[in-house]
Design a protein around this motif. Structure first.
Motif, PDB file in Angstrom:
ATOM      1  N   THR A 311       0.848  -1.185   0.000  1.00 45.65           N
ATOM      2  CA  THR A 311       0.000   0.000   0.000  1.00 45.65           C
ATOM      3  C   THR A 311       0.889   1.241   0.000  1.00 45.65           C
ATOM      4  O   THR A 311       1.685   1.435   0.920  1.00 45.65           O
ATOM      5  CB  THR A 311      -0.920   0.032   1.235  1.00 45.65           C
ATOM      6  OG1 THR A 311      -1.723  -1.148   1.267  1.00 45.65           O
ATOM      7  CG2 THR A 311      -1.834   1.250   1.201  1.00 45.65           C
ATOM      8  N   TYR A 334      -4.821   9.399   0.368  1.00 50.01           N
ATOM      9  CA  TYR A 334      -4.863   8.689  -0.920  1.00 50.01           C
ATOM     10  C   TYR A 334      -4.023   7.431  -0.799  1.00 50.01           C
ATOM     11  O   TYR A 334      -2.864   7.481  -0.360  1.00 50.01           O
ATOM     12  CB  TYR A 334      -4.314   9.570  -2.042  1.00 50.01           C
ATOM     13  CG  TYR A 334      -4.113   8.825  -3.345  1.00 50.01           C
ATOM     14  CD1 TYR A 334      -5.184   8.585  -4.200  1.00 50.01           C
ATOM     15  CD2 TYR A 334      -2.857   8.351  -3.711  1.00 50.01           C
ATOM     16  CE1 TYR A 334      -5.009   7.896  -5.385  1.00 50.01           C
ATOM     17  CE2 TYR A 334      -2.669   7.655  -4.897  1.00 50.01           C
ATOM     18  CZ  TYR A 334      -3.748   7.430  -5.735  1.00 50.01           C
ATOM     19  OH  TYR A 334      -3.574   6.739  -6.901  1.00 50.01           O
ATOM     20  N   ASP A 336      -2.889   3.723  -2.861  1.00 50.47           N
ATOM     21  CA  ASP A 336      -2.832   2.872  -4.050  1.00 50.47           C
ATOM     22  C   ASP A 336      -2.348   1.507  -3.590  1.00 50.47           C
ATOM     23  O   ASP A 336      -1.212   1.357  -3.139  1.00 50.47           O
ATOM     24  CB  ASP A 336      -1.867   3.480  -5.071  1.00 50.47           C
ATOM     25  CG  ASP A 336      -1.869   2.711  -6.386  1.00 50.47           C
ATOM     26  OD1 ASP A 336      -2.250   1.523  -6.392  1.00 50.47           O
ATOM     27  OD2 ASP A 336      -1.472   3.288  -7.417  1.00 50.47           O
ATOM     28  N   ASN A 352      -5.566  -4.293  -8.250  1.00 57.05           N
ATOM     29  CA  ASN A 352      -5.144  -2.985  -7.789  1.00 57.05           C
ATOM     30  C   ASN A 352      -6.383  -2.151  -7.506  1.00 57.05           C
ATOM     31  O   ASN A 352      -7.381  -2.252  -8.213  1.00 57.05           O
ATOM     32  CB  ASN A 352      -4.270  -2.308  -8.847  1.00 57.05           C
ATOM     33  CG  ASN A 352      -3.787  -0.934  -8.413  1.00 57.05           C
ATOM     34  OD1 ASN A 352      -4.421   0.070  -8.693  1.00 57.05           O
ATOM     35  ND2 ASN A 352      -2.654  -0.890  -7.720  1.00 57.05           N
ATOM     36  N   ASP A 353      -6.333  -1.360  -6.440  1.00 60.63           N
ATOM     37  CA  ASP A 353      -7.412  -0.384  -6.227  1.00 60.63           C
ATOM     38  C   ASP A 353      -6.832   0.905  -5.667  1.00 60.63           C
ATOM     39  O   ASP A 353      -5.710   0.935  -5.148  1.00 60.63           O
ATOM     40  CB  ASP A 353      -8.536  -0.947  -5.353  1.00 60.63           C
ATOM     41  CG  ASP A 353      -8.127  -1.221  -3.914  1.00 60.63           C
ATOM     42  OD1 ASP A 353      -7.110  -0.692  -3.454  1.00 60.63           O
ATOM     43  OD2 ASP A 353      -8.852  -1.982  -3.235  1.00 60.63           O
ATOM     44  N   LYS A 354      -7.598   1.965  -5.805  1.00 57.82           N
ATOM     45  CA  LYS A 354      -7.195   3.288  -5.335  1.00 57.82           C
ATOM     46  C   LYS A 354      -8.311   3.847  -4.466  1.00 57.82           C
ATOM     47  O   LYS A 354      -9.482   3.848  -4.864  1.00 57.82           O
ATOM     48  CB  LYS A 354      -6.917   4.232  -6.512  1.00 57.82           C
ATOM     49  CG  LYS A 354      -5.732   3.803  -7.382  1.00 57.82           C
ATOM     50  CD  LYS A 354      -5.569   4.715  -8.581  1.00 57.82           C
ATOM     51  CE  LYS A 354      -4.294   4.371  -9.362  1.00 57.82           C
ATOM     52  NZ  LYS A 354      -4.333   2.985  -9.875  1.00 57.82           N
ATOM     53  N   ARG A 381     -13.586   4.707  -3.990  1.00 59.47           N
ATOM     54  CA  ARG A 381     -12.613   3.697  -4.386  1.00 59.47           C
ATOM     55  C   ARG A 381     -12.882   3.256  -5.812  1.00 59.47           C
ATOM     56  O   ARG A 381     -14.030   3.078  -6.219  1.00 59.47           O
ATOM     57  CB  ARG A 381     -12.656   2.491  -3.462  1.00 59.47           C
ATOM     58  CG  ARG A 381     -11.736   1.344  -3.915  1.00 59.47           C
ATOM     59  CD  ARG A 381     -11.698   0.212  -2.905  1.00 59.47           C
ATOM     60  NE  ARG A 381     -11.107   0.685  -1.665  1.00 59.47           N
ATOM     61  CZ  ARG A 381     -11.266   0.090  -0.483  1.00 59.47           C
ATOM     62  NH1 ARG A 381     -12.018  -0.995  -0.399  1.00 59.47           N
ATOM     63  NH2 ARG A 381     -10.698   0.574   0.575  1.00 59.47           N
TER      64      ARG A 381
END
Length: 405
Positions: A311, A334, A336, A352-354, A381
């Motif tokens: 992360t 924030y 990622d 992958n997520d943000k 998200r």
């Protein structure tokens, strides 16, 4: 945004009574405190689900009793802090829960240049529904997170010495009540030994070796971790300071979960800037990894847990002391994440997520004993795999707290 009339539980009467008493009490300063708080909030997406899965909103009330003490005894210090919480939802009554947060510890020091600390903690609370889950099955049930921690440390030397030698031991035991999350139940033990070099009040450097062992108890998956880390604190001016740590970790799992092995750099770099007596800014860059040392407080989102292999985060915090009694705070987070499938289920093995979180709050210390505050927030998200859900959520809450010392 808060749509319903406040439904205060019975302990709200205790909060009001305590607030009245606190305004007239003139007790001498002592190490004990007793208090209560009442929070009313609203969440537009309680289960953190995407729009096509019919997100549910609800309002809730949380009543909290507070108690503790902080007592110096010669060179020693003993303390404890206790929170007892009762949370009730207006419509989603299946999420009603009783929780607690307990911390107790001892800071000690001898006349022969030795010092250390012992601390233990326990918490029971509603788990965040934004943590990674497997598959597209929506979790719409009560999920209680329980966590128990223990930390002990000892060091030779203090800030008056150029060189300090230290050692530390800590444990963390985390489990979830929902069957869908029990594969995340985890026990971890770690030992850290190292040195710190105190050049002067402007610069401190350090290095340490960390050994850790852990196990996912429900899945019967064990892992080991070895890491070396370097730490530093630098104060380039009277209004600015930089601190952080960077390390290299190698973590390996048993054969059943070898896809989760990790080797890489983790760390935290934080810049603290106070341009005036009323403004404080903090900027943090974090690279964290699943089951490593927690570099920052996980808060309510638990972004770095099982399933999050790496992360990378940017955290911006600002506090404005508008008056002697009113302060305003703003936060932006924030993250990622590189995700991995922590089981052998037939799902994506990588993803992958943000996640973006923003909040704005104001607090008013009406008296020495009574305070009020309100906060609004938004969390979103995006995701490219079935290892996590995309979602949007808005939150708002207000509280009143009375604290008698």
């Amino acid at each position: 945004m808060i749509k319903r009339t406040l439904r205060a539980p019975s302990c709200a009467f205790s909060c009001v009574a305590l607030a009245v008493f606190a305004t007239v009490a003139q007790a001498e300063t002592n190490p004990y405190y007793l208090g209560a708080s009442l929070t009313r909030g609203h969440d537009s997406n309680v289960f953190r689900l995407p729009g096509y899965l019919d997100p549910q909103s609800d309002s809730f009330t949380t009543a909290t009793l507070l108690a503790g003490f902080d007592q110096p005894i010669s060179r020693q210090r003993v303390y404890t802090n206790l929170e007892l919480r009762r949370q009730r939802f207006d419509d989603l009554s299946e999420l009603n829960n009783t929780g607690h947060k307990l911390a107790a510890g001892l800071d000690w020091e001898t006349i022969e240049n030795y010092s250390g600390s012992i601390a233990a903690g326990s918490e029971r609370a509603l788990a965040s529904y934004s943590i990674p889950r497997l598959g597209q099955d929506a979790l719409r049930e009560l999920n209680i997170k329980r966590e128990r921690t223990f930390n002990a440390s000892v060091q030779r030397g203090n800030l008056r010495n150029d060189l300090q030698i230290f050692g530390a031991f800590n444990t963390r035991d985390t489990d979830y009540s929902s069957d869908a999350f029990r594969f995340r139940n985890n026990k971890r033990y770690a030992v850290r030994v190292g040195t710190r070099w105190h050049r002067n009040d402007l610069l401190t450097l350090g290095t340490a070796w960390v050994e850790a062992r852990g196990k996912y108890t429900s899945a019967d998956i064990e892992y080991t971790s070895h890491a070396i880390e370097f730490t530093g604190e630098w104060k380039p001016s009277s209004v600015s300071g930089i601190d952080g740590r960077i390390g290299y970790e190698q973590r390996s799992y048993d054969n059943a979960a070898a896809q989760r092995d990790f080797s890489g750099v983790t760390g935290l770099l934080r810049w603290h800037w106070e341009p005036t007596g009323k403004l404080v800014f903090t900027t943090s860059l974090v690279r964290d990894a699943d089951d490593s040392e927690r570099l920052v407080d996980p808060g309510t989102s638990d972004l770095t847990i099982a399933g999050s292999r790496v992360t990378n985060s940017l955290i911006l915090e600002a506090v404005w002391k508008a008056t002697a009694k009113v302060s305003v705070n703003a936060n932006y987070h924030y993250s990622d994440r590189t995700l991995t499938n922590p089981t052998l289920a037939a799902l994506d093995t990588r993803g992958n997520d943000k996640t973006r979180q923003a909040s704005l709050g104001v607090a008013w210390a009406a008296t020495n004993s009574i305070s009020f505050g309100c906060n609004v927030g938004r969390e979103t998200r995006s995701s490219d795999s079935n290892l996590s859900f995309p979602f949007k959520a808005n939150t708002a809450s207000c509280y009143v707290q009375a604290l008698l010392k």
